[in-house]
Design an enzyme around this catalytic site. Structure first.
Site, PDB file in Angstrom:
ATOM      1  N   ASP A 120      37.298  40.819  41.441  1.00  0.00           N
ATOM      2  CA  ASP A 120      38.732  41.113  41.522  1.00  0.00           C
ATOM      3  C   ASP A 120      39.162  42.324  40.715  1.00  0.00           C
ATOM      4  O   ASP A 120      39.767  42.164  39.663  1.00  0.00           O
ATOM      5  CB  ASP A 120      39.523  39.884  41.046  1.00  0.00           C
ATOM      6  CG  ASP A 120      41.010  40.023  41.326  1.00  0.00           C
ATOM      7  OD1 ASP A 120      41.373  40.975  42.019  1.00  0.00           O
ATOM      8  OD2 ASP A 120      41.778  39.182  40.852  1.00  0.00           O
ATOM      9  N   GLU A 141      46.171  46.120  36.654  1.00  0.00           N
ATOM     10  CA  GLU A 141      46.253  44.719  36.255  1.00  0.00           C
ATOM     11  C   GLU A 141      45.209  44.361  35.199  1.00  0.00           C
ATOM     12  O   GLU A 141      45.489  43.608  34.269  1.00  0.00           O
ATOM     13  CB  GLU A 141      46.057  43.842  37.502  1.00  0.00           C
ATOM     14  CG  GLU A 141      45.966  42.356  37.204  1.00  0.00           C
ATOM     15  CD  GLU A 141      45.733  41.506  38.454  1.00  0.00           C
ATOM     16  OE1 GLU A 141      45.672  42.075  39.565  1.00  0.00           O
ATOM     17  OE2 GLU A 141      45.623  40.278  38.315  1.00  0.00           O
ATOM     18  N   GLU A 155      44.096  31.833  47.296  1.00  0.00           N
ATOM     19  CA  GLU A 155      45.030  31.592  46.195  1.00  0.00           C
ATOM     20  C   GLU A 155      46.328  30.930  46.677  1.00  0.00           C
ATOM     21  O   GLU A 155      47.424  31.345  46.348  1.00  0.00           O
ATOM     22  CB  GLU A 155      45.339  32.899  45.456  1.00  0.00           C
ATOM     23  CG  GLU A 155      44.088  33.529  44.872  1.00  0.00           C
ATOM     24  CD  GLU A 155      44.350  34.771  44.030  1.00  0.00           C
ATOM     25  OE1 GLU A 155      43.624  34.950  43.057  1.00  0.00           O
ATOM     26  OE2 GLU A 155      45.255  35.542  44.354  1.00  0.00           O
TER      27      GLU A 155
HETATM   28  O1  GCW Z   1      44.010  40.274  41.341  1.00  0.00           O
HETATM   29  C1  GCW Z   1      44.573  39.126  41.859  1.00  0.00           C
HETATM   30  C2  GCW Z   1      45.940  39.095  41.274  1.00  0.00           C
HETATM   31  C3  GCW Z   1      46.948  38.416  42.152  1.00  0.00           C
HETATM   32  C4  GCW Z   1      46.836  38.981  43.551  1.00  0.00           C
HETATM   33  C5  GCW Z   1      45.432  38.731  44.078  1.00  0.00           C
HETATM   34  C6  GCW Z   1      45.206  39.323  45.454  1.00  0.00           C
HETATM   35  C7  GCW Z   1      48.580  39.386  45.117  1.00  0.00           C
HETATM   36  O2  GCW Z   1      45.872  38.495  40.019  1.00  0.00           O
HETATM   37  O3  GCW Z   1      48.221  38.647  41.587  1.00  0.00           O
HETATM   38  O4  GCW Z   1      47.804  38.472  44.422  1.00  0.00           O
HETATM   39  O5  GCW Z   1      44.507  39.327  43.225  1.00  0.00           O
HETATM   40  O6  GCW Z   1      44.627  40.398  45.514  1.00  0.00           O
HETATM   41  O7  GCW Z   1      45.594  38.731  46.433  1.00  0.00           O
END
Ligand code: GCW
Length: 718
Positions: A381, A409, A307
């Site tokens: 995720d 989240e 990311e």
């Molecule tokens: O779940 C996703 C989140 C990001 C996060 C990423 C990760 C810290 O949307 O905000 O970044 O995972 O785990 O690296």
């Protein structure tokens, strides 16, 4: 011998008042220490009037202070501290170095560095509770255990408890930025007030440490994995040092996230290539510097090439080459390196489910001994439901640690009541069949790859400056449960919920039963109204607040909900069999076989692994479409039941906390309806099927739901 040793300890006595009654707002967490009912009090008070601590080292002093606080609250009088246990019986907090060996010998080997034994025995004919540990921190944990026994109304007259953590590294991961914004945080700002540190140490830091120690958490990564190199500047290290000093007596080490490009940003180098000698020298010097400031610094956590974060792949190096460079610099200080396996690459067209495995599995055995590869529980995720990550069991020569997300989240932020204990238990109990049957994720985590190798669990914290710490009263349960699972992955979601409920809401049977019932069904409710039957990642863009199953316009395919659900006129679901992405081949054959067959795949994972027609006959005999709608409604109904359950507790719970939970449940109900209506409106526009009888149409048309925007939803990444 015992007498002699005890006699040399210094004595002081003090009496005080019990906790003054005050309106409760959740600040006290599960450490409320409410007065025991009088019959219990009368029974236990004689043994608990006095205690002896075998040293006054800081951790033992913290244990003694907690004992005074806890017993003071529960008994209405602070216990006296004696020099000699044989004067009056009581509680003896001792480390084995202060005890004659014959008393200790039985338990010594079993309790290790962090465990403890608690036993009732008679010393000079007086009833005594012995809390014994090899190291001070074990005694602290033992004190918290004794307090928990009292808080949960258990008998203390015949104790014979031996307990020790099953995992070594039990850390919170704070996704906290230096400007105090918390990524995916729903509980206010970051606790770390960097601007006032190091001189001002907010007393709240101590309460944070107490809470963590009470559940055995022994480390905290202070900064976001989307890292900022500034935390490694000398002035910031002084601030980190101040926090480390507050946490140290509680057995908590500090860790930081390392931005892989820090040698460029802070060091002025032209590259961050892990094989470049200058880069290696920069990291070595930086890490040496950290250890001069904080001698017991825990180590570093890195998110690389994920990311947008920099990493070794920027220089065509592997994750192992990147990790090992840092691990080498940490090793002389006994520091560890946690390297995240949460990667999926922008240019990679492979099913996102497969990418971490594809990249990491071939690196098995290539990491240094002090590296832990940190793997999320599922391959996508932190979704409301995911099958276990295929890397578990697939890297037998590499220590893997679990990463759970405590902050919600994807499960309704702070206002939805969702107890994550059941979700984590599901992941921990999953059988990887690697190397054979019974190789559960929990067992793999608990078994070091070599004798002495690290084991661990990380939890992305849900803690902030809100008075109630976690954004809601019930989200405290997720912090609590994380600590308990990190200590013992086999602890059991139900047992943990019971302890938490009794300590947090009141120790009467009706309250505990109701709270536990609400908790145990709560995560499935969220799964049902958000992403039933194996659907996943249907949340709106960026902030992930509310439904967005129709979203299809984001630049990377796997950022779009339509990528996951694949709803089309012919059916719905992601085909991960051989005919599709073949992600199933990343699991052991026994697992793959079960999930590959439509006959044996559980309904809960059906659309995760299969694309099936809308009229597909489910095990229930209903069509998939009907079953989908029924699940959405079941989710909403479950929230209504929680509301009714909670209403019944009004007279049993303090008004301030009760009202907040009531109102949050009302928000949850409204949002569950939103999820249900928006999802059904969207999928029906594709399935073109009528709703099953008795299930009402969405309140509005699809365009209405598509038009909803919430640009200021909290916790967004920056
Ligand atoms: O779940 C996703 C989140 C990001 C996060 C990423 C990760 C810290 O949307 O905000 O970044 O995972 O785990 O690296």
């Amino acid at each position: 011998m015992l007498r002699k040793l005890l006699a040399i300890l210094s004595a002081f006595l003090c009496f005080g008042l019990a906790n003054q009654g005050h309106a409760e707002d959740g600040y006290d967490l599960w450490l409320r220490y409410q007065p025991l009912e009088s019959a219990t009090k009368a029974r236990v008070a004689p043994v608990l009037r006095y205690f002896v601590a075998s040293t006054d080292r800081p951790t033992i002093a913290a244990a003694a202070a907690e004992l005074k606080r806890g017993l003071g609250g529960m008994l209405g009088a602070v216990p006296g501290q004696h020099a000699r246990v044989d004067e009056a019986g009581g509680i003896l907090i001792a480390t084995t170095d202060a005890m004659p060996l014959d008393v200790a010998a039985r338990d010594l080997p079993r309790i290790g560095d962090e465990g403890y034994a608690i036993r009732t025995l008679a010393i000079e004919g007086k009833p005594t509770i012995l809390i014994l540990a090899n190291k001070d921190v074990g005694a602290l944990y033992g004190v918290f255990r004794l307090l928990k026994l009292l808080q949960t109304g258990q008998a203390i007259d015949r104790l014979d408890i031996v307990d020790a953590p099953k995992l070594k590294v039990r850390v919170l991961n704070h996704w906290d930025n230096l400007d105090r914004h918390v990524e995916r945080g729903y509980a206010g700002q970051s606790l770390w007030d960097w601007q006032k540190l190091p001189l001002y140490k907010d007393p709240r830091y101590t309460d944070y440490a107490r809470a963590n120690a009470s559940i055995g958490i022994n480390g905290t990564v202070l900064t976001n994995v989307n890292a900022n190199a500034d935390i490694l500047r000398p002035d910031y290290l002084q601030k980190v040092k101040a926090l480390a000093e507050v946490f140290r007596p509680y057995g908590i080490r500090v860790y930081l996230t390392a931005r892989f490009s820090a040698p460029i940003e802070l060091g002025g180098l032209k590259t961050a290539d892990p094989l470049d000698p200058q880069v290696r020298a920069w990291w070595k010097a930086k890490i040496d510097e950290i250890y001069t400031v904080i001698p017991d610094f825990g180590g570093l956590l890195v998110k690389a090439n994920s990311e947008g974060q920099p990493g070794p792949a920027d220089y065509k190096r592997t994750h192992a080459e990147g990790a090992n460079m840092l691990a080498d610099a940490l090793a002389p200080h006994h520091g560890i390196l946690m390297w995240r396996a949460f990667v999926y690459a922008a240019e990679n067209a492979e099913d996102r489910h497969k990418q971490a495995y594809t990249e990491f599995q071939p690196l098995d055995g290539k990491f240094r001994d002090n590296v832990l590869v940190q793997v999320k529980n599922g391959a996508i995720d932190f979704q409301p439901r995911e099958p276990f990550h295929p890397l578990f069991g697939a890297m037998p020569r590499t220590p893997l640690m679990m990463e759970f997300q405590i902050t919600k989240e994807y499960l309704g932020f702070a206002t939805h009541l969702a107890y994550l204990g059941t979700m984590w238990e599901e992941a921990l109990e999953a059988d990887t069949f690697r190397p054979g049957k019974g190789s559960t994720v929990a067992k793999l985590l608990e078994t070091p790859v070599d004798p002495g190798a690290a084991t661990g669990m990380a939890g992305v914290a849900n803690i902030g400056t809100d008075r109630n710490w976690s954004g809601s009263q019930f989200d405290q349960a997720n912090w609590y449960a994380f600590g308990r699972f990190a200590w013992n992955p086999d602890a059991g979601a139900d047992a943990i919920a019971r302890d938490w409920a009794a300590m947090t809401w009141g120790n009467d049977g009706a309250t505990v039963d109701t709270v536990v019932r609400m908790m145990m069904g709560s995560r499935e409710a969220v799964v049902n109204y958000m992403t039933p039957l194996g659907l996943t990642h249907q949340m709106a863009t960026g902030h992930h607040y509310g439904p967005g199953p129709w979203v299809a316009d984001l630049k990377r395919p796997e950022w779009n909900p339509v990528y996951y659900a694949r709803a089309a006129p012919d059916g719905i679901g992601f085909d991960r069999t051989k005919a599709g992405s073949d992600a199933l081949s990343q699991y052991a054959p026994q697992v793959a076989k079960r999930w590959d067959s439509l006959k044996t795949v559980p309904d809960a994972l059906l659309l995760w692994f299969h694309h099936v027609p809308w009229d597909y006959r489910m095990q229930s005999g209903r069509t998939l479409w009907d079953e989908l709608v029924i699940h959405y409604d079941a989710g909403v109904d479950a929230v209504a039941r929680m509301q009714a359950d909670w209403a019944g507790l009004e007279a049993r719970v303090d008004p301030e906390r009760w009202a907040q939970v009531r109102d949050f449940l009302a928000i949850q109900h409204e949002e569950a309806m939103w999820w249900r209506d928006a999802s059904i409106a969207y999928f029906q526009s594709i399935s073109k099927r009528p709703l099953p009888e008795g299930h009402k149409p969405p309140a509005h048309d699809l365009d209405y739901y598509k038009a909803i925007t919430t640009p200021y939803a909290p916790g967004q990444g920056r």
